[in-house]
Design a protein around this motif. Structure first.
Motif, PDB file in Angstrom:
ATOM      1  N   UNK A  91      75.226  32.540  59.184  1.00 25.70           N
ATOM      2  CA  UNK A  91      74.319  32.127  60.247  1.00 25.70           C
ATOM      3  C   UNK A  91      73.492  30.942  59.774  1.00 25.70           C
ATOM      4  N   UNK A  92      73.564  29.839  60.506  1.00 25.02           N
ATOM      5  CA  UNK A  92      72.818  28.639  60.135  1.00 25.02           C
ATOM      6  C   UNK A  92      71.353  28.793  60.513  1.00 25.02           C
ATOM      7  N   UNK A  93      70.491  28.190  59.714  1.00 25.81           N
ATOM      8  CA  UNK A  93      69.055  28.195  59.984  1.00 25.81           C
ATOM      9  C   UNK A  93      68.763  27.031  60.927  1.00 25.81           C
ATOM     10  N   UNK A  94      68.367  27.338  62.161  1.00 21.36           N
ATOM     11  CA  UNK A  94      68.196  26.305  63.186  1.00 21.36           C
ATOM     12  C   UNK A  94      66.840  25.614  63.024  1.00 21.36           C
ATOM     13  N   UNK A 143      57.512  17.860  65.116  1.00 20.55           N
ATOM     14  CA  UNK A 143      58.194  19.163  65.093  1.00 20.55           C
ATOM     15  C   UNK A 143      59.257  19.248  64.002  1.00 20.55           C
ATOM     16  N   UNK A 144      59.371  18.253  63.160  1.00 21.08           N
ATOM     17  CA  UNK A 144      60.342  18.309  62.068  1.00 21.08           C
ATOM     18  C   UNK A 144      60.057  19.513  61.180  1.00 21.08           C
ATOM     19  N   UNK A 145      61.105  20.263  60.845  1.00 18.48           N
ATOM     20  CA  UNK A 145      60.956  21.431  59.983  1.00 18.48           C
ATOM     21  C   UNK A 145      60.618  22.709  60.707  1.00 18.48           C
ATOM     22  N   UNK A 146      60.472  22.660  62.027  1.00 19.39           N
ATOM     23  CA  UNK A 146      60.156  23.868  62.792  1.00 19.39           C
ATOM     24  C   UNK A 146      61.431  24.508  63.327  1.00 19.39           C
ATOM     25  N   UNK A 147      61.355  25.787  63.696  1.00 18.68           N
ATOM     26  CA  UNK A 147      62.494  26.506  64.250  1.00 18.68           C
ATOM     27  C   UNK A 147      62.799  25.994  65.655  1.00 18.68           C
ATOM     28  N   UNK A 148      64.078  25.780  65.945  1.00 13.72           N
ATOM     29  CA  UNK A 148      64.495  25.356  67.284  1.00 13.72           C
ATOM     30  C   UNK A 148      64.822  26.596  68.119  1.00 13.72           C
ATOM     31  N   UNK A 149      64.232  26.692  69.301  1.00 14.20           N
ATOM     32  CA  UNK A 149      64.540  27.786  70.221  1.00 14.20           C
ATOM     33  C   UNK A 149      65.233  27.222  71.462  1.00 14.20           C
TER      34      UNK A 149
END
Length: 218
Positions: A91-94, A143-149
């Motif tokens: 599972x990739x870290x988004x 938002x660089x480095x934050x989780x993408x939803x």
């Protein structure tokens, strides 16, 4: 105490937090969860006990049937391993700003591919023998480095050139252009693209459609 939650549930937790819709005991539970990585989350029992969300009114009714809890090794003698199942490692870290290959979830040998030569239209294809790496970033500033939803607007850009995924409105063909496709969400990336006509033994068209196939990041 560690808590194991389904990936869909944890995405919902972050979406609730980011949208600011939590309140009262719901907010306490959401704010108590800390993301360690794509597969591991912890929580602060001083804010809210994660073991109670399905028994306290109004806390997490949207999680019914989607959440389970596993106590990790502790002084109480519980012996559950904190090591996740091996299939979780795929599972990739988004994370916004990271680079990924994009492949079919149903046919994982089919990847998005941009041939650099003999490609006058800058078309993006699906290939079984070649693949291209893309950077996926949230379009909101800072938002660089934050989780993408799922609801996040994103840009999908070549890692080697300042060209982004866009769509030919006349044909639906996925292309690369200096400007990214406006309004593209992460959910659309994962479900609004489909394979078109076969162009060779290993290459197919890549098209944008409202009812597409499932794709994943690796």
């Amino acid at each position: 105490m560690g808590v194991e939650l389904s990936i869909d549930t944890l995405n919902t937790v972050h979406e609730t937090r980011d949208s600011g819709s939590g309140h009262g005991t719901v907010s306490s539970f959401v704010n108590s969860v800390q993301r360690v990585n794509a597969q591991f989350y912890t929580h602060n029992m001083n804010l809210a006990n994660a073991a109670n969300p399905l028994t306290t009114n109004g806390v997490a009714t949207q999680f019914l049937g989607k959440v389970f809890f596993t106590l990790l090794n502790d002084l109480g003698g519980r012996g559950s391993s904190i090591i996740p199942p091996l299939d979780h490692f795929e599972i990739a870290d988004h994370i916004s700003g990271n680079s990924f290959f994009i492949r079919s979830k149903v046919a994982p040998h089919d990847y998005w591919y941009f041939p650099k030569s003999s490609n006058a239209t800058n078309a993006v294809y699906v290939s079984r023998t070649e693949c291209t790496c893309f950077t996926i970033s949230r379009t909101d500033s800072g938002t660089a480095g934050t989780v993408i939803i799922g609801s996040d607007k994103i840009a999908i850009t070549l890692t080697t050139a300042n060209l982004s995924i866009n769509v030919d409105t006349a044909t639906g063909q996925v292309i690369l252009s200096p400007a990214p496709q406006l309004g593209l969400t992460f959910s659309a990336l994962l479900g609004n693209f489909t394979m078109g006509a076969t162009l060779s033994q290993s290459v197919k068209e890549l098209l944008y459609t409202e009812n597409g196939e499932e794709w994943e990041l690796v």
